[in-house]
Write an enzyme that holds these catalytic residues in place. Structure first.
Site, mmCIF file in Angstrom:
data_model
loop_
_atom_site.group_PDB
_atom_site.id
_atom_site.type_symbol
_atom_site.label_atom_id
_atom_site.label_comp_id
_atom_site.label_asym_id
_atom_site.label_seq_id
_atom_site.Cartn_x
_atom_site.Cartn_y
_atom_site.Cartn_z
ATOM 1 N N GLY A 77 0.821 -1.203 0.000
ATOM 2 C CA GLY A 77 0.000 0.000 0.000
ATOM 3 C C GLY A 77 0.852 1.247 0.000
ATOM 4 O O GLY A 77 2.072 1.205 0.185
ATOM 5 N N LYS B 13 4.381 12.168 -3.144
ATOM 6 C CA LYS B 13 5.237 11.094 -2.640
ATOM 7 C C LYS B 13 6.153 11.669 -1.565
ATOM 8 O O LYS B 13 6.899 12.617 -1.816
ATOM 9 C CB LYS B 13 6.063 10.509 -3.788
ATOM 10 C CG LYS B 13 6.911 9.312 -3.416
ATOM 11 C CD LYS B 13 7.560 8.728 -4.660
ATOM 12 C CE LYS B 13 8.426 7.529 -4.323
ATOM 13 N NZ LYS B 13 9.066 6.944 -5.533
ATOM 14 N N ASP C 8 8.143 6.114 8.375
ATOM 15 C CA ASP C 8 7.796 7.495 8.720
ATOM 16 C C ASP C 8 6.972 8.173 7.629
ATOM 17 O O ASP C 8 6.479 9.284 7.818
ATOM 18 C CB ASP C 8 9.049 8.313 9.024
ATOM 19 C CG ASP C 8 10.033 8.398 7.858
ATOM 20 O OD1 ASP C 8 9.659 8.048 6.723
ATOM 21 O OD2 ASP C 8 11.186 8.814 8.093
ATOM 22 N N GLY C 9 6.829 7.519 6.474
ATOM 23 C CA GLY C 9 6.013 8.095 5.404
ATOM 24 C C GLY C 9 6.637 9.280 4.702
ATOM 25 O O GLY C 9 5.985 9.919 3.872
ATOM 26 N N ARG D 278 4.043 13.406 -8.423
ATOM 27 C CA ARG D 278 4.166 12.485 -9.555
ATOM 28 C C ARG D 278 2.878 12.490 -10.380
ATOM 29 O O ARG D 278 1.787 12.530 -9.840
ATOM 30 C CB ARG D 278 4.468 11.068 -9.053
ATOM 31 C CG ARG D 278 4.628 10.054 -10.176
ATOM 32 C CD ARG D 278 5.399 8.836 -9.720
ATOM 33 N NE ARG D 278 4.710 8.045 -8.716
ATOM 34 C CZ ARG D 278 5.274 7.049 -8.035
ATOM 35 N NH1 ARG D 278 6.546 6.750 -8.250
ATOM 36 N NH2 ARG D 278 4.589 6.371 -7.143
ATOM 37 N N ARG E 98 -1.697 -1.202 -10.182
ATOM 38 C CA ARG E 98 -0.535 -2.072 -10.322
ATOM 39 C C ARG E 98 -0.949 -3.540 -10.452
ATOM 40 O O ARG E 98 -2.078 -3.902 -10.089
ATOM 41 C CB ARG E 98 0.371 -1.923 -9.087
ATOM 42 C CG ARG E 98 0.662 -0.463 -8.715
ATOM 43 C CD ARG E 98 1.056 -0.354 -7.249
ATOM 44 N NE ARG E 98 1.142 1.037 -6.806
ATOM 45 C CZ ARG E 98 2.279 1.718 -6.686
ATOM 46 N NH1 ARG E 98 3.426 1.138 -6.972
ATOM 47 N NH2 ARG E 98 2.275 2.975 -6.291
ATOM 48 N N ASP F 194 4.518 -4.880 -7.425
ATOM 49 C CA ASP F 194 3.886 -3.608 -7.066
ATOM 50 C C ASP F 194 4.473 -2.448 -7.855
ATOM 51 O O ASP F 194 3.932 -1.336 -7.810
ATOM 52 C CB ASP F 194 4.015 -3.341 -5.559
ATOM 53 C CG ASP F 194 5.461 -3.365 -5.084
ATOM 54 O OD1 ASP F 194 6.068 -4.441 -5.164
ATOM 55 O OD2 ASP F 194 5.975 -2.328 -4.637
ATOM 56 N N ASP G 24 8.502 4.091 -10.336
ATOM 57 C CA ASP G 24 9.421 3.892 -9.212
ATOM 58 C C ASP G 24 10.869 3.966 -9.664
ATOM 59 O O ASP G 24 11.436 2.999 -10.157
ATOM 60 C CB ASP G 24 9.171 2.574 -8.481
ATOM 61 C CG ASP G 24 9.854 2.564 -7.105
ATOM 62 O OD1 ASP G 24 10.831 3.312 -6.925
ATOM 63 O OD2 ASP G 24 9.404 1.820 -6.215
#
Length: 491
Positions: free
Chosen positions: A94, A117, A129-130, A180, A187, A256, A266
């Site tokens: 996720g 992102k 931590d994102g 992005r 995906r 993914d 990515d």
């Protein structure tokens, strides 16, 4: 946090169709506000092409949007759920550090995802931590735009905003958020997620949504889901062949990181190959070379098999019949890839028409390059410039024999030498984002706050087939090093 604003008449035209899918596919989530946002990179041309006003958005106030402190009007931010095989190991994933702001409807009516992102923790962060560091976000901006210049289907980068905060990796690093743009973020892993944890009805909802968003212009025949599988296979065969033809190595070809629409996504531990070697690996986490340059086509086929497995309940109620139909579709992948790759290699050598011996001619050149550690891009560059004597291989007898065979091959076609050179200039980039040049640009930006080095590099990479004098210095390979070049995941 200020929400749902449309400052300055900036051109946001957001919809949220993905949010109409069942709740299992996403979690509504707001970005984490940051302390001191600053807009450091902005893609004016991309902004204008998708209906945004670059004059209004490329300014200090707009940093609030691109860092996540303000939400554009029409946005309902969500984190998307998906799963994936990461180095063969299946796991729940996720958006652990990304949020989909919505889908920008362009002036031409095209629907494009706008994603932040590095915008903070989500329900899928799994202890992370994102956040994102500035260096990896600038790398994605640079490499994705280089791929766009090369004509390879790719997600793109609209902006990078620094946060005025540090993120902790091996050491404190300046934080940043990347914006992005993608045709979508659906995906293979999205289908794997619902296949594992959802219902057949939810699987069908995702498949139908994906069809309408990406494939409604093709003939579905008697079986929409089989037609979708075949189209995804075709797009991936073309994409991976395009990677191979310019020496691109993805680094983390997990399921993914394969999007259904057929774009490259990515740009973490990715890089372009200098010396030609099919075993080349750049990713620091790919210890066994699973995603090496020479393995990319086979890995794509493996990932597509995982995608096909998720579609079996939709392809046919008869499980055996569904498997037979899916296998028949998958068998075509290798043929499609080989056809695309061979066509591209012929063009790189100025060959217009097929001959049975072409594959042997191509293979001989690549083997000579491998044995002698020749630079991949520059070998085709000197051939395109009709200056083979500038190659480091020119003193090698086997290369001179190959040159004679190649010249004989060109003489057997009706097209002139000038026609061949023109074709080669369309397929052989004069420059790629050389790893040492990428690192030079990132170091200047991250360590010195100097973004001009990166902007100059972006400028020359925007037209890689131009063959201008300005590009010559960027075509120089790196100096020999005792240690291999390594790239790292931004998390």
């Amino acid at each position: 946090m200020k929400e749902n604003i449309n400052p300055f008449g900036t051109g946001w035209n957001l919809d949220n169709s993905y949010s109409k899918l069942p709740d299992i596919f996403y979690t509504e989530q707001k970005p984490t506000p940051v302390r001191r946002p600053e807009l450091v990179m902005f893609n004016n041309a991309l902004a204008e092409s998708i209906g945004l006003d670059p004059v209004q958005l490329n300014n200090p106030k707009a940093a609030e949007i691109f860092a996540g402190n303000q939400i554009p009007e029409g946005s309902v931010p969500i984190a998307q759920a998906y799963a994936g095989h990461q180095f063969e190991h299946f796991t729940m994933l996720g958006d652990g550090r990304a949020l989909l702001l919505g889908e920008q409807i362009t002036p031409e009516g095209k629907r494009l995802d706008i994603q932040l992102k590095g915008s903070g923790r989500t329900a899928y962060s799994r202890g992370g931590d994102g956040k994102a560091a500035l260096g990896p976000m600038l790398r994605e901006y640079l490499i994705s735009e280089a791929m766009y210049g090369l004509g390879i289907p790719t997600t793109r980068s609209l902006a990078v905003a620094t946060t005025g905060e540090s993120v902790i990796r091996e050491m404190p690093l300046p934080g940043a958020v990347l914006t992005r743009v993608a045709s979508s973020h659906i995906r293979v892993g999205t289908f794997q997620f619902v296949s594992k944890w959802g219902t057949d009805e939810e699987l069908k909802a995702l498949a139908d949504y994906t069809w309408e968003r990406h494939f409604s212009d093709i003939d579905e025949g008697e079986n929409r889901y089989l037609a979708m599988l075949k189209e995804v296979i075709r797009r991936q065969a073309e994409l991976i062949a395009a990677w191979q033809l310019v020496g691109f190595i993805h680094g983390v070809m997990n399921t993914d990181n394969m999007v259904i629409c057929g774009e490259t996504i990515d740009y973490g531990p990715c890089a372009f190959m200098d010396v030609y070697d099919p075993s080349t690996v750049f990713s620091s986490i790919d210890a066994r070379g699973r995603y090496a340059y020479g393995n990319q086509s086979g890995i794509a086929e493996w990932n597509l098999s995982r995608f096909a497995e998720t579609l079996l309940p939709l392809i046919s109620d008869d499980h055996h019949q569904a498997k037979v139909l899916a296998m028949e579709a998958l068998v075509e992948y290798h043929r499609l890839f080989e056809r695309c790759w061979l066509a591209g290699m012929r063009a790189k050598l100025g060959i217009f028409h097929e001959e049975l011996q072409d594959e042997k001619l191509i293979g001989e050149l690549l083997e000579i390059m491998r044995k002698n550690q020749a630079d991949f891009t520059n070998m085709f560059r000197v051939l395109t410039l009709d200056r083979p004597e500038e190659s480091e291989l020119y003193e090698k007898e086997e290369f001179l024999r190959w040159l004679t065979s190649w010249q004989s091959r060109l003489e057997r076609q009706d097209e002139t030498k000038e026609d061949s050179i023109k074709l080669m200039r369309e397929y052989n980039p004069a420059i790629i984002p050389r790893n040492h040049r990428v690192e030079e640009a990132l170091d200047a930006a991250v360590k010195q706050g100097d973004y001009e080095v990166m902007k100059r590099l972006l400028h020359v990479l925007s037209k890689p087939f131009a063959y201008t004098a300005e590009q010559d210095e960027y075509a120089t390979p790196p100096k020999p090093s005792s240690s291999p070049y390594r790239t790292f995941c931004g998390t």
